[in-house]
Design a protein around this motif. Structure first.
Motif, PDB file in Angstrom:
ATOM      1  N   ARG A  98       0.836  -1.198   0.000  1.00 23.06           N
ATOM      2  CA  ARG A  98       0.000   0.000   0.000  1.00 23.06           C
ATOM      3  C   ARG A  98       0.875   1.255   0.000  1.00 23.06           C
ATOM      4  NH1 ARG A  98      -3.124  -1.379   3.767  1.00 23.06           N
ATOM      5  NH2 ARG A  98      -2.399  -0.112   5.521  1.00 23.06           N
ATOM      6  N   MET A  99       1.946   1.215   0.798  1.00 21.33           N
ATOM      7  CA  MET A  99       2.889   2.341   0.810  1.00 21.33           C
ATOM      8  C   MET A  99       3.526   2.523  -0.567  1.00 21.33           C
ATOM      9  SD  MET A  99       4.788   1.688   4.480  1.00 21.33           S
ATOM     10  CE  MET A  99       6.089   2.855   4.076  1.00 21.33           C
ATOM     11  N   ALA A 100       3.860   1.396  -1.212  1.00 18.82           N
ATOM     12  CA  ALA A 100       4.460   1.460  -2.539  1.00 18.82           C
ATOM     13  C   ALA A 100       3.490   2.068  -3.540  1.00 18.82           C
ATOM     14  CB  ALA A 100       4.883   0.063  -2.989  1.00 18.82           C
ATOM     15  N   ALA A 101       2.219   1.654  -3.443  1.00 20.60           N
ATOM     16  CA  ALA A 101       1.208   2.185  -4.357  1.00 20.60           C
ATOM     17  C   ALA A 101       1.000   3.683  -4.146  1.00 20.60           C
ATOM     18  CB  ALA A 101      -0.113   1.439  -4.169  1.00 20.60           C
ATOM     19  N   GLU A 102       0.962   4.100  -2.866  1.00 21.62           N
ATOM     20  CA  GLU A 102       0.776   5.518  -2.561  1.00 21.62           C
ATOM     21  C   GLU A 102       1.973   6.336  -3.017  1.00 21.62           C
ATOM     22  OE1 GLU A 102       0.014   5.620   1.596  1.00 21.62           O
ATOM     23  OE2 GLU A 102      -2.052   4.884   1.428  1.00 21.62           O
ATOM     24  N   ASP A 317      -8.809   2.705 -11.811  1.00 21.33           N
ATOM     25  CA  ASP A 317     -10.037   2.487 -12.576  1.00 21.33           C
ATOM     26  C   ASP A 317     -10.485   1.030 -12.500  1.00 21.33           C
ATOM     27  OD1 ASP A 317      -8.445   1.035 -14.331  1.00 21.33           O
ATOM     28  OD2 ASP A 317      -8.695   2.403 -16.020  1.00 21.33           O
ATOM     29  N   ALA A 318     -11.554   0.705 -13.216  1.00 23.51           N
ATOM     30  CA  ALA A 318     -12.142  -0.634 -13.167  1.00 23.51           C
ATOM     31  C   ALA A 318     -11.195  -1.699 -13.718  1.00 23.51           C
ATOM     32  CB  ALA A 318     -13.462  -0.650 -13.937  1.00 23.51           C
ATOM     33  N   ARG A 319     -10.205  -1.287 -14.478  1.00 22.31           N
ATOM     34  CA  ARG A 319      -9.236  -2.232 -15.048  1.00 22.31           C
ATOM     35  C   ARG A 319      -7.953  -2.295 -14.226  1.00 22.31           C
ATOM     36  NH1 ARG A 319      -8.935   0.002 -21.066  1.00 22.31           N
ATOM     37  NH2 ARG A 319      -7.171  -1.440 -21.130  1.00 22.31           N
ATOM     38  N   SER A 320      -8.024  -1.788 -12.992  1.00 27.36           N
ATOM     39  CA  SER A 320      -6.888  -1.785 -12.059  1.00 27.36           C
ATOM     40  C   SER A 320      -5.713  -0.943 -12.569  1.00 27.36           C
ATOM     41  CB  SER A 320      -6.404  -3.225 -11.772  1.00 27.36           C
ATOM     42  OG  SER A 320      -7.441  -3.956 -11.152  1.00 27.36           O
ATOM     43  N   ARG A 321      -6.012   0.020 -13.420  1.00 24.02           N
ATOM     44  CA  ARG A 321      -4.977   0.928 -13.901  1.00 24.02           C
ATOM     45  C   ARG A 321      -4.907   2.154 -12.992  1.00 24.02           C
ATOM     46  NH1 ARG A 321      -6.518   2.321 -19.935  1.00 24.02           N
ATOM     47  NH2 ARG A 321      -8.356   3.002 -18.753  1.00 24.02           N
ATOM     48  N   LEU A 322      -3.694   2.601 -12.747  1.00 27.04           N
ATOM     49  CA  LEU A 322      -3.503   3.836 -12.002  1.00 27.04           C
ATOM     50  C   LEU A 322      -3.665   5.011 -12.967  1.00 27.04           C
ATOM     51  CD1 LEU A 322      -0.740   4.659  -9.453  1.00 27.04           C
ATOM     52  CD2 LEU A 322      -0.997   6.116 -11.458  1.00 27.04           C
ATOM     53  N   VAL A 342      -1.624  13.859 -17.676  1.00 29.68           N
ATOM     54  CA  VAL A 342      -2.217  12.605 -17.197  1.00 29.68           C
ATOM     55  C   VAL A 342      -1.251  11.451 -17.449  1.00 29.68           C
ATOM     56  CG1 VAL A 342      -4.113  10.954 -17.489  1.00 29.68           C
ATOM     57  CG2 VAL A 342      -4.573  13.417 -17.619  1.00 29.68           C
ATOM     58  N   ILE A 343      -1.173  10.531 -16.500  1.00 34.61           N
ATOM     59  CA  ILE A 343      -0.421   9.285 -16.705  1.00 34.61           C
ATOM     60  C   ILE A 343      -1.354   8.126 -16.385  1.00 34.61           C
ATOM     61  CG2 ILE A 343       1.507   7.845 -15.956  1.00 34.61           C
ATOM     62  CD1 ILE A 343       3.065  10.354 -15.353  1.00 34.61           C
ATOM     63  N   ILE A 344      -1.515   7.236 -17.344  1.00 32.44           N
ATOM     64  CA  ILE A 344      -2.291   6.011 -17.148  1.00 32.44           C
ATOM     65  C   ILE A 344      -1.308   4.849 -17.130  1.00 32.44           C
ATOM     66  CG2 ILE A 344      -4.086   4.509 -18.098  1.00 32.44           C
ATOM     67  CD1 ILE A 344      -5.326   6.934 -19.420  1.00 32.44           C
ATOM     68  N   ASP A 346      -0.608   0.688 -16.238  1.00 37.63           N
ATOM     69  CA  ASP A 346      -1.067  -0.659 -15.913  1.00 37.63           C
ATOM     70  C   ASP A 346      -0.376  -1.127 -14.628  1.00 37.63           C
ATOM     71  OD1 ASP A 346      -2.649  -0.813 -18.170  1.00 37.63           O
ATOM     72  OD2 ASP A 346      -1.066  -1.685 -19.399  1.00 37.63           O
ATOM     73  N   ALA A 347      -1.034  -2.040 -13.923  1.00 40.67           N
ATOM     74  CA  ALA A 347      -0.470  -2.551 -12.670  1.00 40.67           C
ATOM     75  C   ALA A 347       0.835  -3.284 -12.907  1.00 40.67           C
ATOM     76  CB  ALA A 347      -1.484  -3.485 -12.000  1.00 40.67           C
ATOM     77  N   ASP A 348       1.728  -3.196 -11.936  1.00 43.13           N
ATOM     78  CA  ASP A 348       3.001  -3.915 -11.996  1.00 43.13           C
ATOM     79  C   ASP A 348       2.772  -5.358 -11.578  1.00 43.13           C
ATOM     80  OD1 ASP A 348       5.560  -4.829 -11.897  1.00 43.13           O
ATOM     81  OD2 ASP A 348       6.299  -3.408 -10.401  1.00 43.13           O
ATOM     82  N   ARG A 349       2.896  -6.280 -12.513  1.00 43.94           N
ATOM     83  CA  ARG A 349       2.622  -7.696 -12.228  1.00 43.94           C
ATOM     84  C   ARG A 349       3.855  -8.433 -11.718  1.00 43.94           C
ATOM     85  NH1 ARG A 349      -2.727  -7.159 -12.037  1.00 43.94           N
ATOM     86  NH2 ARG A 349      -3.599  -6.309 -13.979  1.00 43.94           N
ATOM     87  N   SER A 350       4.977  -7.727 -11.582  1.00 40.20           N
ATOM     88  CA  SER A 350       6.215  -8.417 -11.186  1.00 40.20           C
ATOM     89  C   SER A 350       6.345  -8.561  -9.685  1.00 40.20           C
ATOM     90  CB  SER A 350       7.422  -7.619 -11.709  1.00 40.20           C
ATOM     91  OG  SER A 350       7.513  -6.348 -11.107  1.00 40.20           O
ATOM     92  N   THR A 351       5.464  -7.872  -8.879  1.00 43.68           N
ATOM     93  CA  THR A 351       5.586  -7.982  -7.424  1.00 43.68           C
ATOM     94  C   THR A 351       4.329  -8.608  -6.848  1.00 43.68           C
ATOM     95  OG1 THR A 351       4.647  -5.762  -7.135  1.00 43.68           O
ATOM     96  CG2 THR A 351       7.027  -5.942  -7.294  1.00 43.68           C
TER      97      THR A 351
END
Length: 351
Positions: A98-102, A317-322, A342-344, A346-351
């Motif tokens: 959560r800290m990483a996402a924030e 968003d609904a597609r888990s994009r920041l 704006v920056i869209i 995709d989620a980082d799938r490596s962690t």
């Protein structure tokens, strides 16, 4: 010799360390379970042997029972440890992520701000250029003394300007009726004697109160420039180049929008890994894409962003994009046009 600077600790490193702790704890707890299982088997075998030995094996049976009890206690402890430690590691893992996402969200907001700030500074210079060139004697004379030779001289002057200022596709001098009197690249764009009275930037420039003001048109595909996407800045041309004198016409400079805006967006400081899953955009207040780092969607795509009056923000968003954004802050006397960086991502799938 100075010691080498320590490598900064990144949240990604903390996540990786937490994962290693989880794996190590699981491995060692599994080892405890394996040992206690072996102890129980050993105690059971010892009890069986003590039973066969009769009275001679009673002392050994006591020891075997104690080993069995201790192995059971260790097993209970191992299970409790596994439950408690696993729960704490899971909580730590979630907190760290959560800290990483924030932190990433805040960084993306800053980068979105950086993109719109760079554009603002660039476009501020366009507002200076158009007001300066509106006072050029050749430009003023082309409208004050309407003749073919004054128009040709003005066109020559504009061509010289365009050689130095490569960010412009063309510069037009228009009379108060909206007729193009001269342009800097007549060999490429044959717009002389055509009308631009229907252009929004012309109407705005014609109504300007003095020579210190300027007008801006929306980013648009300009038919007179072979459909190129331009941001047009205009100012009024006034008698003798005097800011308060009556207007003679309008000068319009056509900023070569696509390559310039695209270069700014591509220059946003993302890592190579982030760049693969990120899209950087400039959008208007309604979410219309004006430019994008992938070169797609300009003036055609609309991003469904709920700005809700916010200057900046970061949503999922609904597609888990920041989706991170920041409103134009303006620069110097340039207040911006209500656009957003704006920056869209995709989620980082490596962690």
């Amino acid at each position: 010799m100075l010691p080498a600077p320590k490598k900064p600790v990144l949240i990604h490193d903390v996540i990786a360390s937490t994962t290693r702790v989880r794996q190590s704890a699981a491995k060692n707890i599994d080892g405890i379970h394996s040992v206690t299982t072996q102890l129980r088997v050993l105690a059971l075998n010892a009890l069986m042997e003590a039973s066969r030995a009769g009275d001679h094996g009673r002392g050994f049976a006591v020891v075997a029972e104690e080993v069995k009890k201790i192995s059971g206690d260790v097993e209970t402890f191992a299970r409790a440890l596994s439950k408690d430690l696993g729960g704490e590691i899971t909580s730590l893992d979630e907190l760290t992520r959560r800290m990483a996402a924030e932190a990433n969200g805040r960084r993306m907001i800053d980068l979105a701000l950086n993109a719109i700030e760079l554009l603002d500074r660039n476009l501020y210079e366009r507002t200076c250029d158009v007001r300066w060139w509106a006072t050029d004697s050749a430009v003023v004379t082309a409208l004050d003394r309407r003749a073919s030779e004054t128009a040709d001289h003005a066109a020559t002057r504009l061509a010289i300007i365009l050689k130095a200022y490569t960010v412009y596709l063309d510069i037009w001098i228009c009379d108060l009726d909206g007729n193009v009197v001269a342009n800097g690249r007549p060999d490429r764009y044959r717009v002389a004697q055509t009308s631009v009275a229907d252009r929004s930037w012309f109407a705005r420039a014609k109504a300007l109160p003095d020579g210190d003001a300027y007008a801006v048109g929306e980013v648009a595909a300009e038919p007179g420039l072979a459909g190129a996407q331009v941001a047009t800045y205009a100012a009024s041309i006034r008698r003798n180049g005097n800011s308060s004198a009556p207007p003679l016409g309008v000068i319009a400079i056509h900023f070569d929008w696509q390559p310039q805006a695209h270069a700014i967006l591509r220059g946003v400081r993302l890592t190579d890994e982030e760049r693969k899953r990120s899209r950087v955009l400039l959008v208007d207040s309604g979410g219309l894409v004006l430019a994008s780092s992938d070169g797609q969607g300009a003036l055609a795509e609309r991003i469904p962003i709920a700005f809700d009056g916010r200057q900046s923000g970061c949503d999922i968003d609904a597609r888990s994009r920041l989706i991170a954004f920041h409103h134009t802050p303006g620069y110097e006397t340039y207040e911006g046009l209500g656009w957003y960086g704006v920056i869209i991502q995709d989620a980082d799938r490596s962690t």
